[in-house]
Enzyme design. Structure first.
Site, PDB file in Angstrom:
ATOM      1  N   TYR A   1      32.833 -43.897  31.099  1.00 21.03           N
ATOM      2  CA  TYR A   1      33.087 -42.661  30.348  1.00 21.03           C
ATOM      3  C   TYR A   1      34.465 -42.120  30.693  1.00 21.03           C
ATOM      4  O   TYR A   1      34.950 -42.292  31.821  1.00 21.03           O
ATOM      5  CB  TYR A   1      32.081 -41.579  30.736  1.00 21.03           C
ATOM      6  CG  TYR A   1      30.696 -41.741  30.153  1.00 21.03           C
ATOM      7  CD1 TYR A   1      30.411 -41.317  28.871  1.00 21.03           C
ATOM      8  CD2 TYR A   1      29.668 -42.277  30.917  1.00 21.03           C
ATOM      9  CE1 TYR A   1      29.136 -41.441  28.334  1.00 21.03           C
ATOM     10  CE2 TYR A   1      28.385 -42.402  30.401  1.00 21.03           C
ATOM     11  CZ  TYR A   1      28.130 -41.991  29.103  1.00 21.03           C
ATOM     12  OH  TYR A   1      26.866 -42.123  28.586  1.00 21.03           O
TER      13      TYR A   1
ATOM     14  N   TYR B   1      25.982 -49.236  32.342  1.00 25.34           N
ATOM     15  CA  TYR B   1      26.750 -48.775  33.514  1.00 25.34           C
ATOM     16  C   TYR B   1      25.807 -48.462  34.668  1.00 25.34           C
ATOM     17  O   TYR B   1      24.642 -48.113  34.463  1.00 25.34           O
ATOM     18  CB  TYR B   1      27.634 -47.574  33.163  1.00 25.34           C
ATOM     19  CG  TYR B   1      26.916 -46.353  32.639  1.00 25.34           C
ATOM     20  CD1 TYR B   1      26.300 -45.448  33.504  1.00 25.34           C
ATOM     21  CD2 TYR B   1      26.877 -46.077  31.272  1.00 25.34           C
ATOM     22  CE1 TYR B   1      25.665 -44.314  33.017  1.00 25.34           C
ATOM     23  CE2 TYR B   1      26.244 -44.953  30.781  1.00 25.34           C
ATOM     24  CZ  TYR B   1      25.640 -44.071  31.669  1.00 25.34           C
ATOM     25  OH  TYR B   1      25.007 -42.955  31.172  1.00 25.34           O
TER      26      TYR B   1
ATOM     27  N   ARG C   1      21.994 -48.106  33.627  1.00 30.04           N
ATOM     28  CA  ARG C   1      21.505 -47.535  32.374  1.00 30.04           C
ATOM     29  C   ARG C   1      21.585 -48.576  31.255  1.00 30.04           C
ATOM     30  O   ARG C   1      22.604 -49.259  31.118  1.00 30.04           O
ATOM     31  CB  ARG C   1      22.347 -46.325  31.939  1.00 30.04           C
ATOM     32  CG  ARG C   1      22.304 -45.065  32.798  1.00 30.04           C
ATOM     33  CD  ARG C   1      20.954 -44.396  32.906  1.00 30.04           C
ATOM     34  NE  ARG C   1      20.037 -44.517  31.796  1.00 30.04           N
ATOM     35  CZ  ARG C   1      20.076 -43.836  30.638  1.00 30.04           C
ATOM     36  NH1 ARG C   1      21.031 -42.961  30.426  1.00 30.04           N
ATOM     37  NH2 ARG C   1      19.163 -43.999  29.704  1.00 30.04           N
TER      38      ARG C   1
ATOM     39  N   HIS D   1      23.505 -47.149  25.522  1.00 28.17           N
ATOM     40  CA  HIS D   1      22.963 -46.003  24.790  1.00 28.17           C
ATOM     41  C   HIS D   1      24.076 -45.117  24.258  1.00 28.17           C
ATOM     42  O   HIS D   1      25.196 -45.117  24.771  1.00 28.17           O
ATOM     43  CB  HIS D   1      22.032 -45.173  25.685  1.00 28.17           C
ATOM     44  CG  HIS D   1      22.733 -44.592  26.879  1.00 28.17           C
ATOM     45  ND1 HIS D   1      22.943 -45.299  28.040  1.00 28.17           N
ATOM     46  CD2 HIS D   1      23.308 -43.378  27.079  1.00 28.17           C
ATOM     47  CE1 HIS D   1      23.593 -44.554  28.904  1.00 28.17           C
ATOM     48  NE2 HIS D   1      23.842 -43.374  28.347  1.00 28.17           N
TER      49      HIS D   1
ATOM     50  N   HIS E   1      24.549 -40.970  23.351  1.00 28.26           N
ATOM     51  CA  HIS E   1      23.961 -39.631  23.441  1.00 28.26           C
ATOM     52  C   HIS E   1      24.133 -38.905  22.109  1.00 28.26           C
ATOM     53  O   HIS E   1      25.200 -38.981  21.480  1.00 28.26           O
ATOM     54  CB  HIS E   1      24.652 -38.818  24.535  1.00 28.26           C
ATOM     55  CG  HIS E   1      24.465 -39.372  25.911  1.00 28.26           C
ATOM     56  ND1 HIS E   1      23.440 -38.986  26.743  1.00 28.26           N
ATOM     57  CD2 HIS E   1      25.167 -40.302  26.602  1.00 28.26           C
ATOM     58  CE1 HIS E   1      23.526 -39.638  27.879  1.00 28.26           C
ATOM     59  NE2 HIS E   1      24.570 -40.454  27.826  1.00 28.26           N
TER      60      HIS E   1
HETATM   61 FE   LIG Z   1      25.059 -41.912  29.293  1.00 31.03          FE
END
Ligand SMILES: [Fe+2]
Length: 237
Positions: free
Chosen positions: A110, A149, A159, A162, A164
């Site tokens: 991110y 990640y 995770r 995905h 959000h």
């Molecule tokens: Fe996330």
């Protein structure tokens, strides 16, 4: 305010269709989940009338994450198209409502100072976008498939891929924050966020690959329909 809206009532959220507030395998829920029973709050008019967003604040590339943060070229990764319909609890399309998304880049990173994962940032990918639904409640994003990640929930925790999503719908009381997953992810079995949702509703969080949405020589297409409230509501993340 229309009479229709004034007469609107929302059925209570069906907590059997959402993750519990505290799910011990998802560690941070133990810190932030309420430990006392929730108090019912009388529905106020403002919850049925606000917020209302116009589309005048959106830029022409806000829905295209492959273009909205370019500095010197195209972002790396597999291009995807994500589209779907936003519906209220009665299955009626929610038109002209804001849909916001955020996600990791193709490497699973991110653009955020809290993300120190040792994977490269992409100078051409911010990972944030927004659009309004059309008159039929439909939205459409172009993006890059996010990478898995690691996170610190438990040893060797990763995770699943995905995206959000955040939606208000027509009013505060229909607010939904959720995640769209990708079909067949081997990390589902190990992810406490995915596993935290009751088994019978997990499939609602998984986008469906769709050849009709897929564009030749350009991008794979996924359909992710979203229901804001009621018994068929998409699970809160
Ligand atoms: Fe996330």
């Amino acid at each position: 305010m229309s009479e229709d809206l004034a007469c609107s009532t929302l059925s209570p959220r069906d907590w059997d269709s959402h993750p519990p507030h505290i799910y011990p395998f998802y560690k941070s829920t133990s810190l932030r989940g309420p430990t006392q029973p929730l108090l019912p709050i009388k529905q106020a008019l403002s919850e049925l009338t606000a917020p209302v967003y116009g589309n005048h604040q959106l830029g022409p590339l806000d829905h295209d994450l492959t273009k909205n943060a370019i500095t010197n070229g195209d972002p790396l990764g597999e291009r995807i198209i994500v589209t779907g319909q936003v519906m209220d609890e009665g299955g009626k399309p929610v038109a002209d409502t804001l849909v916001e998304v955020w996600q990791a880049n193709a490497a699973g990173r991110y653009v955020h100072k809290a993300d120190q994962h040792n994977a490269p940032l992409d100078p051409n990918f911010l990972g944030a976008g927004r659009c309004m639904t059309d008159s039929k409640g439909r939205y459409r994003f172009i993006s890059i498939k996010p990478g898995a990640y690691p996170w610190s929930n438990h040893p060797n925790a990763w995770r699943p891929q995905h995206i959000h999503f955040s939606l208000f719908g027509g009013y505060f009381a229909s607010r939904l924050v959720t995640q769209m997953y990708f079909p067949g992810d081997p990390l589902f079995a190990f992810d406490p966020m995915y596993q935290g949702a009751p088994e019978n509703v997990r499939a609602q969080m998984v986008g469906r690959f769709c050849l009709d949405v897929t564009e030749a020589d350009f991008a794979l297409g996924y359909v992710f329909d979203i229901v804001l409230r009621g018994p068929r509501a998409t699970p809160f993340e």
